[in-house]
Design an enzyme around this catalytic site. Sequence first.
Site, PDB file in Angstrom:
ATOM      1  N   HIS A 116       0.913  -1.353   0.027  1.00  0.00           N
ATOM      2  CA  HIS A 116       0.081   0.118  -0.034  1.00  0.00           C
ATOM      3  C   HIS A 116       0.875   1.275  -0.015  1.00  0.00           C
ATOM      4  CE1 HIS A 116       0.894   0.718   4.284  1.00  0.00           C
ATOM      5  NE2 HIS A 116       0.983  -0.478   4.340  1.00  0.00           N
TER       6      HIS A 116
ATOM      7  N   ARG B  89      -5.787   0.647   3.957  1.00  0.00           N
ATOM      8  CA  ARG B  89      -4.781   1.270   3.572  1.00  0.00           C
ATOM      9  C   ARG B  89      -4.490   0.323   2.217  1.00  0.00           C
ATOM     10  NH1 ARG B  89      -3.019  -0.761   8.312  1.00  0.00           N
ATOM     11  NH2 ARG B  89      -1.162  -1.860   8.635  1.00  0.00           N
TER      12      ARG B  89
ATOM     13  N   GLU C  63      -1.351  -6.975   7.584  1.00  0.00           N
ATOM     14  CA  GLU C  63      -0.038  -6.705   8.102  1.00  0.00           C
ATOM     15  C   GLU C  63       0.258  -7.584   9.301  1.00  0.00           C
ATOM     16  OE1 GLU C  63       2.646  -6.309   7.685  1.00  0.00           O
ATOM     17  OE2 GLU C  63       3.383  -4.292   7.895  1.00  0.00           O
TER      18      GLU C  63
ATOM     19  N   HIS D 230       1.197  -5.528   2.779  1.00  0.00           N
ATOM     20  CA  HIS D 230       1.623  -4.739   3.589  1.00  0.00           C
ATOM     21  C   HIS D 230       3.198  -4.999   3.664  1.00  0.00           C
ATOM     22  CE1 HIS D 230      -2.007  -3.572   5.030  1.00  0.00           C
ATOM     23  NE2 HIS D 230      -2.357  -4.711   4.825  1.00  0.00           N
TER      24      HIS D 230
HETATM   25  C1  DG2 Z   1       4.322  -1.028   8.906  1.00  0.00           C
HETATM   26  C2  DG2 Z   1       5.669  -1.971   8.631  1.00  0.00           C
HETATM   27  O1  DG2 Z   1       3.367  -1.683   8.266  1.00  0.00           O
HETATM   28  O2  DG2 Z   1       6.268  -1.324   9.720  1.00  0.00           O
HETATM   29  O3  DG2 Z   1       2.639  -1.765  10.723  1.00  0.00           O
HETATM   30  O4  DG2 Z   1       4.107  -0.174  11.224  1.00  0.00           O
HETATM   31  O5  DG2 Z   1       3.423  -2.090   5.499  1.00  0.00           O
HETATM   32  O6  DG2 Z   1       1.229  -1.783   6.698  1.00  0.00           O
HETATM   33  O7  DG2 Z   1       2.701   0.132   6.769  1.00  0.00           O
HETATM   34  P1  DG2 Z   1       2.632  -1.423   6.853  1.00  0.00           P
HETATM   35  C3  DG2 Z   1       3.718  -1.015  10.389  1.00  0.00           C
HETATM   36  P2  DG2 Z   1       7.837  -1.823   9.998  1.00  0.00           P
HETATM   37  O8  DG2 Z   1       7.850  -3.321  10.436  1.00  0.00           O
HETATM   38  O9  DG2 Z   1       8.630  -1.641   8.577  1.00  0.00           O
HETATM   39  O10 DG2 Z   1       8.580  -1.121  11.164  1.00  0.00           O
END
Ligand code: DG2
Length: 248
Positions: A11, A62, A89, A183
Amino acid sequence: AELGTLVLLRHGQSTWNAENLFTGWVDVPLSKLGEQEARRGGELLAEAGLLPDVVHTSLLRRAISTANIALDVADRHWIEVRRDWRLNERHYGALQGKNKKQTLEQFGEEQFMLWRRSYDTPPPPIEPGSEFSQDADVRYAELGAELPMTECLKDVVARMLPYWESSVVPDLRAGRTVLLAAHGNSLRALVKHLDGISDTEIAGLNIPTGIPLRYDLDADLKPTNPGGTYLDPAAAEEAAAAVASQGR
Ligand code: DG2
């Protein structure tokens, strides 16, 4: 028979990416920049003639909004869509809603990177009923006791692969061009599997927002272009370095 082409898309920037907060399963929207990135992603698909026949997304807006915007730009807004929590995610546990820079300062570089990038060390679990937990979220009601309270990447691989095998692979075997909008960490889990990356090497792999990543797979689902091919390689390299240095 020829396998269809797989296109992975993280995203575009979310409002919490912009604020440098751990997000995980918290359902935040795209930022204005994130919407732009999604449009650019759609342009790249159209320019490459990579026109998806089906789109798979997580249950988080997202990823859903990114797919909608990109497909709209590419004139493929009408294709079949499937969504599943298994593409969500990584659940970031008690870190959800916390500032990455402050967390780094509070716990130090080693612990911070262990939580962000180690393969098998999950962050502390989230408190049920707390502000950023998902235990009352109806979309996950079917999960029951399986609802994660935290996850490491290994956990994501384990819950993502059944969806990959049962829902995405059949589309590829049918020769379809598949867009998978997800993600940073759910895509790292899939790329680890596809490219056969080791538990330690995967720590160094970062996926930029909004840039389509094409995989050509052989009949055994092994990439004929290992590592995949970003549709805008220069932008991808720069953006992946920015993800790696987040929190600093
Ligand atoms: C990010 C990845 O997930 O964070 O959950 O903070 O891709 O959904 O924005 P996304 C989050 P990091 O593992 O790179 O810190």
